[in-house]
Write a protein that holds these residues in place. Structure first.
Motif, short mmCIF file in Angstrom:
data_model
loop_
_atom_site.label_atom_id
_atom_site.label_comp_id
_atom_site.label_asym_id
_atom_site.label_seq_id
_atom_site.Cartn_x
_atom_site.Cartn_y
_atom_site.Cartn_z
N LEU A 87 62.94 51.96 30.34
CA LEU A 87 61.54 52.32 30.54
C LEU A 87 61.04 53.25 29.45
N GLY A 88 61.94 54.04 28.89
CA GLY A 88 61.55 54.91 27.78
C GLY A 88 61.14 54.12 26.56
N LEU A 89 61.91 53.09 26.21
CA LEU A 89 61.56 52.23 25.08
C LEU A 89 60.25 51.48 25.35
N LEU A 90 60.15 50.93 26.57
CA LEU A 90 58.92 50.21 26.93
C LEU A 90 57.73 51.16 26.92
N GLY A 91 57.90 52.35 27.46
CA GLY A 91 56.80 53.32 27.52
C GLY A 91 56.34 53.76 26.14
N TYR A 92 57.31 54.01 25.25
CA TYR A 92 56.93 54.48 23.92
C TYR A 92 56.19 53.39 23.14
N PHE A 93 56.77 52.22 23.06
CA PHE A 93 56.19 51.17 22.21
C PHE A 93 54.91 50.59 22.79
N TYR A 95 52.94 52.09 25.59
CA TYR A 95 51.97 52.96 26.27
C TYR A 95 51.75 54.32 25.62
N ALA A 96 52.46 54.62 24.55
CA ALA A 96 52.33 55.96 23.95
C ALA A 96 50.90 56.23 23.50
N ASN A 97 50.33 55.31 22.75
CA ASN A 97 48.96 55.52 22.27
C ASN A 97 47.95 55.53 23.41
N PHE A 98 48.19 54.71 24.43
CA PHE A 98 47.31 54.68 25.61
C PHE A 98 47.34 56.04 26.31
N PHE A 99 48.52 56.61 26.47
CA PHE A 99 48.65 57.92 27.10
C PHE A 99 47.97 59.01 26.27
N LEU A 100 48.22 58.99 24.96
CA LEU A 100 47.63 60.01 24.10
C LEU A 100 46.11 59.88 24.05
N ASP A 101 45.63 58.65 24.04
CA ASP A 101 44.19 58.43 24.01
C ASP A 101 43.52 58.97 25.26
N ASN A 102 44.12 58.75 26.43
CA ASN A 102 43.55 59.25 27.68
C ASN A 102 43.70 60.77 27.79
N VAL A 119 54.21 49.30 16.21
CA VAL A 119 54.12 47.85 16.30
C VAL A 119 54.68 47.44 17.66
N LEU A 120 53.88 46.75 18.46
CA LEU A 120 54.34 46.32 19.78
C LEU A 120 55.37 45.21 19.63
N PRO A 121 56.60 45.43 20.07
CA PRO A 121 57.64 44.39 19.96
C PRO A 121 57.29 43.19 20.84
N HIS A 324 50.84 44.48 32.34
CA HIS A 324 50.17 43.49 31.51
C HIS A 324 49.56 44.08 30.25
N GLY A 325 49.25 45.34 30.25
CA GLY A 325 48.67 45.90 29.03
C GLY A 325 48.27 47.35 29.19
N ALA A 326 48.23 48.05 28.07
CA ALA A 326 47.88 49.47 28.05
C ALA A 326 46.37 49.62 27.95
N ALA A 327 45.68 49.30 29.03
CA ALA A 327 44.22 49.43 29.08
C ALA A 327 43.80 49.55 30.54
N TRP A 328 42.72 50.27 30.78
CA TRP A 328 42.27 50.48 32.15
C TRP A 328 41.77 49.19 32.78
N THR A 329 41.32 48.24 31.98
CA THR A 329 40.89 46.96 32.54
C THR A 329 42.06 46.26 33.24
N PHE A 330 43.25 46.34 32.65
CA PHE A 330 44.42 45.74 33.28
C PHE A 330 44.79 46.49 34.56
N VAL A 331 44.71 47.80 34.53
CA VAL A 331 45.03 48.60 35.71
C VAL A 331 44.08 48.25 36.85
N ILE A 332 42.79 48.22 36.54
CA ILE A 332 41.79 47.91 37.58
C ILE A 332 41.95 46.48 38.06
#
Length: 473
Positions: A87-93, A95-102, A119-121, A324-332
């Motif tokens: 989950l750490g690898l998945l989170g960094y690659f 969601y890191a920018n998504f977290f920092l942006d929010n 770069v998203l693997p 599915h993606g690091a965006a609030w549209t996916f969360v909603i």
């Protein structure tokens, strides 16, 4: 390396020839080499992430076996380390920018952006969930850990389903590698595999890609289009995402079948369902089952009262949307489906019990379910909530005007709507009478059908069609 490319066809042909010309251990090495070449075609350095995941979870499985009779504390520690690394690898690659942006927005620090050059693997969400399921199943003592690192690495990296699934379980896939590595070449596997590949390719390059071009045109600047154009784009994306993703799954299944490996069916005509629970049992089945078995049920499922069921569904669908993606549209989008599932469980079942089981009720149930799903796809496709609101408002305005004498769809738009209805109608007939299976079972009909699909791809396929949608996840 795209499935719908000559490079992939060449890789599949060469790998097949080498596979059936080699011995047991060499066959595993052939598939591993093909998998590494397939992934390295996207990004060579990111191959290291697959290696890391494989080493961590293989080691975790061996340690869990060693500590099988020891205190649970050691086993829990091993599981925790495996989950933290994955989950750490998945989170960094991802969601890191998504977290920092929010975080940036929460503290009003000015405009955000891509803070980290990441770069998203490709396929990281898929192979991470696959390796995690192995460790969890070993921890739960549902399967015995494999003693062969080669077999396990192949389980993690098997190229047909590496990028976009289906997300396989070790108990289903690992044993098949042993069986496939000792079997002789079977013509039936080649024929059925080729049939799946051809049909999947047709759905991708003829249906999904053309729908995608229409969708991209409208969503590039939805403000300049009317509500009917936005509605057409919504229906087009509804077809695109299904034909695109189910096509990938069928090409993956067909490719694996050639080697004697059967991957699970990932789609079962989900747009023909009459309630949202049934939709999720037939859409992206491997992911739905994953969240059910490793999130929803461990949280308590629906066995701890209505309030807890609400919480469990909310958590599960929140995570599904975020997956599915690091965006609030996916969360909603995920939460929207969570709400629909809750309403179906708490209200839908009682309503259905009181209504007669006739054609009108069945059609009405299907119509409502299909359009709720299609509405959700607007969230899924929109680049942000502002675009989502604009598209929905535009559609709502033009549909409401229709009831007071406003303009209807143009001739071309009406033809497209008729085409959508035709697609769904043919799908219903095919499911009822198993037409595709009957065609493939006939030697003459299958040759004519396959040739027709290939000709259609040659004449109608787009040279610059978009990549598979789920490659971004």
């Amino acid at each position: 390396m795209e499935f719908n490319s000559l490079e992939y066809v060449l890789l599949l042909v060469v790998a097949s020839l080498l596979f059936f010309g080699a011995g047991y251990r060499a066959r595993l090495l052939v598939l591993i080499a093909a998998s590494l070449i397939f992934y390295a075609a996207w990004n060579v350095p990111l191959v290291s992430l697959i290696v890391i995941s494989a080493i961590v979870d293989y080691s975790a499985g061996r340690l869990l076996e060693r500590y099988e009779d020891d205190r649970q504390a050691r086993r829990k520690l091993v599981l925790a380390v495996s989950l933290i690394v994955n989950l750490g690898l998945l989170g960094y690659f991802k969601y890191a920018n998504f977290f920092l942006d929010n975080l940036h927005a929460a503290f009003d620090l000015g405009p955000g952006g891509d803070f980290l050059d990441i770069v998203l693997p490709p396929g990281i969400s898929f192979y991470t969930f696959q390796t995690m399921s192995y460790t969890i199943d070993v921890y739960r003592k549902k399967i015995r850990p494999t003693s062969s690192f080669l077999r396990f690495f192949l389980y993690v990296s098997f190229f047909p389903q590496l990028i976009a699934g289906p997300i396989e379980r070790a108990g289903h896939l690992l044993v098949q590698f042993d069986q496939a590595a000792t079997r002789r070449f079977q013509v039936d596997n080649l024929v059925s595999g080729a049939q799946l590949i051809v049909f999947g390719m047709f759905k991708k390059v003829v249906i999904a890609d053309h729908c995608g071009r229409l969708v991209d045109q409208v969503y590039a600047n939805p403000g300049i289009y009317d509500g009917w154009s936005a509605l057409i784009a919504t229906y087009a994306f509804t077809l695109q995402i299904y034909c695109d993703f189910s096509a990938y799954s069928e090409i993956a299944r067909g490719s694996a079948r050639i080697f004697g490996v059967d991957l699970m069916r990932n789609f079962d005509q989900p747009y023909l369902t009459r309630n949202i629970s049934e939709f999720w049992r037939r859409w992206h089945i491997s992911l739905s089952n994953w969240f059910r078995d490793y999130v929803y049920i461990p949280l308590g499922g629906s066995k701890k009262g209505k309030s807890r069921t609400l919480i469990n569904l909310t958590i599960t669908m929140f995570l599904s949307g975020l997956w599915h993606g690091a965006a609030w549209t996916f969360v909603i989008w995920g939460l929207f489906h969570g709400l629909l599932l809750l309403l179906n469980v708490q209200v839908g079942q009682r309503v259905r019990e009181r209504l007669p089981d006739n054609l009108a009720v069945r059609f009405g149930s299907w119509f409502l379910c299909f359009h709720l799903v299609a509405f959700g796809w607007i969230l899924f496709r929109a680049k942000g909530m502002e675009q989502f609101v604009a598209v929905v408002r535009s559609i709502g305005h033009d549909l409401s005007q229709l009831f007071v004498g406003g303009p209807g769809p143009s001739e071309q738009q009406a033809l497209f709507l008729l085409g959508v209805a035709g697609f769904l109608g043919v799908s219903a007939i095919e499911r009822r009478y198993k037409l595709i299976d009957r065609i493939w079972a006939s030697s003459i009909a299958s040759v004519v059908f396959a040739a027709s699909l290939i000709v259609a791809m040659m004449l109608l396929g787009l040279a610059d069609g978009p990549q598979f949608i789920y490659f971004q996840f």
